[in-house]
Design an enzyme around this catalytic site. Structure first.
Site, PDB file in Angstrom:
ATOM      1  N   ASP A 226     -12.900  89.093  43.382  1.00 26.69           N
ATOM      2  CA  ASP A 226     -14.149  89.664  42.873  1.00 26.69           C
ATOM      3  C   ASP A 226     -14.236  89.394  41.368  1.00 26.69           C
ATOM      4  OD1 ASP A 226     -16.401  91.641  44.063  1.00 26.69           O
ATOM      5  OD2 ASP A 226     -15.971  92.259  42.011  1.00 26.69           O
ATOM      6  N   TYR A 373     -22.499  93.539  35.888  1.00 24.19           N
ATOM      7  CA  TYR A 373     -23.311  92.544  36.601  1.00 24.19           C
ATOM      8  C   TYR A 373     -24.386  91.964  35.689  1.00 24.19           C
ATOM      9  CZ  TYR A 373     -21.164  93.499  41.106  1.00 24.19           C
ATOM     10  OH  TYR A 373     -20.269  93.595  42.139  1.00 24.19           O
ATOM     11  N   HIS A 430     -12.798  91.005  51.797  1.00 24.50           N
ATOM     12  CA  HIS A 430     -13.009  90.967  50.356  1.00 24.50           C
ATOM     13  C   HIS A 430     -11.946  91.717  49.566  1.00 24.50           C
ATOM     14  CE1 HIS A 430     -15.441  90.470  46.764  1.00 24.50           C
ATOM     15  NE2 HIS A 430     -15.340  91.770  46.516  1.00 24.50           N
TER      16      HIS A 430
END
Length: 454
Positions: A226, A373, A430
């Site tokens: 990630d 983000y 993930h």
């Protein structure tokens, strides 16, 4: 037919020529200040301070009061997890959280490993530092920096750490023993959030590099998934001579290789796809395009207006839990969308899942974590230099089959030309270290072993 093959071959050659020009560029090291106000003239305090996770009865009672006042919307019939977190199952999670979850006990578990804080570029940076309890005679532990992502935390590594620092006690080979450092990204958990705009993955990579130097490590291994994968990649781009090896379980690849998807199904060998790649990538429309559309809505919000949803989540522990735990369902296995409980307890315990949620709730860091983000993706496509340069550090890659998007070995080599190890993992998604710690630990050791044989 032959014209089609000829055109495809020409396209393949052009793509190969374009991406194979290996200019060994690096990212500038630079410097930064992310604390409030102007940077002070005095030198920054470089001390490393012990830290302990704590809680209080007031904190726990406030959580319980907020859970007691929950107001849920009934789910649609047979909706399962296709509309998001199913509120019928959420009631079960909330009942456990309110009546059975022991936060004080989990705080004790968190404190099993040594925690520290140190000030870097104006921010208090939190990390855990775990040394081998009894390293084998004549063995020098290898320093390994492991970096988490969103919506995870340093707690994701709690089950893999003993496999790396004390492998013999857990049935693994002690050929490779590590000294593990797991920092919290600024604005996540116990690491202070930036007061200024611009703290992105490159700045974080620089901060963590300074952390490793402060701990006395001039050369070290790094590992991430990630955001951790991007931060570690940026560190390798920034200070390649200090990174002995880079191991990833996710890769941010933006290159012409992705364009070959349209032709790759008909000419897989031409584009370097294996049979396993074909199984994981095709049919492209369902396994890649629609899958990414279904799972990326949160990203568009957090890339544009993170503080808006952050206000809501920071005020409601129930909303926060639903928002975070939904990712631990569908990002672990997309088929879990078809289950009433999202398959959450098939791979994780509620204690582990809620401990991760509590690290966001008790620190009030959901909004600052989401800003990462916007800082990284809010400037437009290919806006950052690191997207356009390759990584010339020995690299290992673990391809977990239920990752959000499969990245074939050929693609990884475009970005990481010194790829030493590429593994198709037997299972997992993930949150690799959290879900399959032994598989990931074995692959890290395999990579390091191959690297040392060269």
């Amino acid at each position: 037919m032959w014209l089609e093959i000829l055109l495809t071959s020409v396209l393949g050659f052009v793509i190969y020529w374009f991406v194979s020009r290996d200019k060994e560029e690096t990212l500038p090291l630079e410097d930064g200040w992310w604390g409030p106000g102007a940077r002070p003239e005095a030198a920054e305090d470089g001390s490393i301070r012990p830290f302990k996770v704590e809680t209080s009865e007031e904190e726990i009672q406030d959580l319980h009061r907020r859970i007691d006042r929950v107001r849920l919307t009934p789910p649609l019939e047979d909706a399962h997890f296709h509309f998001g977190f199913n509120s019928t199952y959420l009631r079960k999670v909330l009942s456990y959280w309110r009546n059975d979850f022991d936060w004080r006990k989990q705080v004790e578990i968190l404190n099993r490993y040594p925690h520290f804080k140190t000030r870097i570029e104006g921010l208090d940076i939190h990390f855990i530092h775990v040394k081998p309890p009894q390293p084998p005679s004549g063995c020098t532990p290898k320093p390994l920096l492991m970096v988490h992502g969103w919506p995870g935390s340093f707690y994701e590594f709690y089950k893999i750490i003993p496999l790396l620092t004390d492998p013999r006690s857990h049935g693994l080979s002690e050929e490779h023993v590590f000294e593990v450092i797991c920092p919290s990204i600024p604005g996540y958990g116990f690491s202070e959030a930036s007061s200024k705009k611009g703290l992105n993955s490159v700045a974080t990579a620089r901060i963590f590099y300074k952390l490793m130097l402060r701990l006395g490590f001039r050369e070290f291994y790094i590992q991430g998934g990630d955001w951790g994968a991007l931060i570690c990649t940026n560190m390798a781009q920034m200070v390649p001579s200090h990174v002995e090896g880079l191991h990833l379980n996710m890769a941010f690849i933006v290159n012409p290789g992705i364009l070959t998807l349209l032709l790759g199904r008909r000419f897989p060998r031409l584009f370097g796809y294996t049979q396993r790649d074909m199984e994981l990538l095709f049919p492209f429309r369902e396994k890649v395009f629609y899958s990414l559309l279904r799972e990326s809505g949160y990203m568009h919000i957090q890339c544009t207006k993170p503080d808006t949803v952050g206000c809501a989540l920071n005020d409601s522990p129930v909303g926060l839990a639903a928002y975070i735990l939904e990712k631990f369902s569908t990002w672990t296995n997309p088929e879990f969308r078809d289950l009433e409980d999202g398959g959450l307890e098939r791979k994780f315990s509620l204690d582990d899942l809620l401990t991760n949620v509590m690290l966001y709730w008790t620190t009030g860091t959901i909004a600052s974590s989401q800003r990462f983000y916007k800082e990284n993706l809010g400037q437009g496509f290919m806006a950052n230099k690191h997207n356009r340069i390759k990584v010339h550090v020995p690299t290992g890659f673990a391809a977990f089959p239920c990752e959000l998007m499969h990245v074939p070995e050929k693609w990884v080599k475009f970005k990481y030309p010194k790829l030493v190890s590429y593994s198709y993992m037997a299972r997992g998604g993930h949150f690799a270290a959290f879900e399959e710690p032994e598989l990931l630990a074995r692959d890290i050791c395999k990579f390091v072993g191959l690297l040392e044989q060269r």
